[in-house]
Design a protein around this motif. Structure first.
Motif, PDB file in Angstrom:
ATOM      1  N   ALA A  82      -2.159  -4.186  -1.263  1.00 34.91           N
ATOM      2  CA  ALA A  82      -1.264  -3.070  -1.602  1.00 34.91           C
ATOM      3  C   ALA A  82      -1.266  -2.021  -0.490  1.00 34.91           C
ATOM      4  O   ALA A  82      -0.208  -1.503  -0.107  1.00 34.91           O
ATOM      5  CB  ALA A  82      -1.690  -2.450  -2.934  1.00 34.91           C
ATOM      6  N   ALA A  83      -2.455  -1.726   0.048  1.00 33.58           N
ATOM      7  CA  ALA A  83      -2.566  -0.742   1.120  1.00 33.58           C
ATOM      8  C   ALA A  83      -1.844  -1.236   2.376  1.00 33.58           C
ATOM      9  O   ALA A  83      -1.157  -0.460   3.062  1.00 33.58           O
ATOM     10  CB  ALA A  83      -4.039  -0.468   1.429  1.00 33.58           C
ATOM     11  N   ALA A  84      -1.968  -2.525   2.679  1.00 30.43           N
ATOM     12  CA  ALA A  84      -1.332  -3.088   3.876  1.00 30.43           C
ATOM     13  C   ALA A  84       0.185  -3.091   3.736  1.00 30.43           C
ATOM     14  O   ALA A  84       0.904  -2.803   4.692  1.00 30.43           O
ATOM     15  CB  ALA A  84      -1.848  -4.506   4.133  1.00 30.43           C
ATOM     16  N   VAL A  85       0.682  -3.402   2.539  1.00 34.90           N
ATOM     17  CA  VAL A  85       2.131  -3.395   2.304  1.00 34.90           C
ATOM     18  C   VAL A  85       2.656  -1.967   2.485  1.00 34.90           C
ATOM     19  O   VAL A  85       3.660  -1.738   3.155  1.00 34.90           O
ATOM     20  CB  VAL A  85       2.473  -3.949   0.895  1.00 34.90           C
ATOM     21  CG1 VAL A  85       3.934  -3.682   0.544  1.00 34.90           C
ATOM     22  CG2 VAL A  85       2.183  -5.445   0.829  1.00 34.90           C
ATOM     23  N   ALA A  86       1.938  -0.990   1.928  1.00 42.19           N
ATOM     24  CA  ALA A  86       2.345   0.412   2.046  1.00 42.19           C
ATOM     25  C   ALA A  86       2.294   0.866   3.508  1.00 42.19           C
ATOM     26  O   ALA A  86       3.229   1.514   4.001  1.00 42.19           O
ATOM     27  CB  ALA A  86       1.445   1.290   1.182  1.00 42.19           C
ATOM     28  N   ALA A  87       1.211   0.518   4.198  1.00 36.49           N
ATOM     29  CA  ALA A  87       1.032   0.958   5.589  1.00 36.49           C
ATOM     30  C   ALA A  87       2.084   0.361   6.517  1.00 36.49           C
ATOM     31  O   ALA A  87       2.527   1.008   7.470  1.00 36.49           O
ATOM     32  CB  ALA A  87      -0.362   0.591   6.078  1.00 36.49           C
TER      33      ALA A  87
END
Length: 153
Positions: free
Chosen positions: A108-113
């Motif tokens: 989720a963090a990688a998709v957001a970043a």
């Protein structure tokens, strides 16, 4: 006296200990690791850090898993058992695996970043995840999770 030694140094110390203890199976597996590390260092003329060493061990683990399934399919349990013993020794050098929840949080963090908006952005997301998860999660499974997450986006 806990001085954090690198993975390569740890492998070398374990090899010496296996020699002294006359643990031939463990010694053989560790020698395979050191040979692979030296080969990579000579080929690329570099000193390998922990991340590269983990990548080599991860590749060796994948090879063992493939061999085990091939040997078991061929009815060669004796050879499969040898590969399983090596797999255990190799796995001991890998960092603790991440839980599904931890993997989902990283995803989720990688998709957001990355600002990913669909399947075409899979490469961006994997580029962020790979260094964080290498050796701690099955990257094939992670790839599938990324694909599923981006399909919904």
């Amino acid at each position: 006296m806990e001085n954090r030694m690198g993975l390569k140094e740890q492998i070398t110390e374990d090899m010496k200990a296996a020699m002294r203890a006359k643990e031939t199976a463990k010694l053989g597996a560790i020698r395979l690791i050191t040979a692979a590390i030296k080969q990579k260092e000579v080929d690329e003329r570099i000193e390998l850090g922990d991340a590269h060493v983990l990548a080599i061990i991860e590749k060796m683990i994948k090879q063992r898993k493939d061999s085990i399934s091939q040997f078991e399919a061929g009815g060669r349990q004796d050879l499969a058992d040898i590969e399983k013993a090596e797999l255990l020794i190799l796995s001991a050098y890998m960092p603790a695996g991440l839980t599904d929840a931890e993997i989902q949080a990283e995803l989720a963090a990688a998709v957001a970043a990355s600002g990913a908006s669909g399947p075409q952005d899979m490469g961006k997301v994997m580029a962020i995840l790979k260094p964080k998860l290498a050796g701690r999660a099955d990257m094939t499974a992670v790839s599938g999770l990324v694909k599923a997450a981006l399909s919904k986006a």
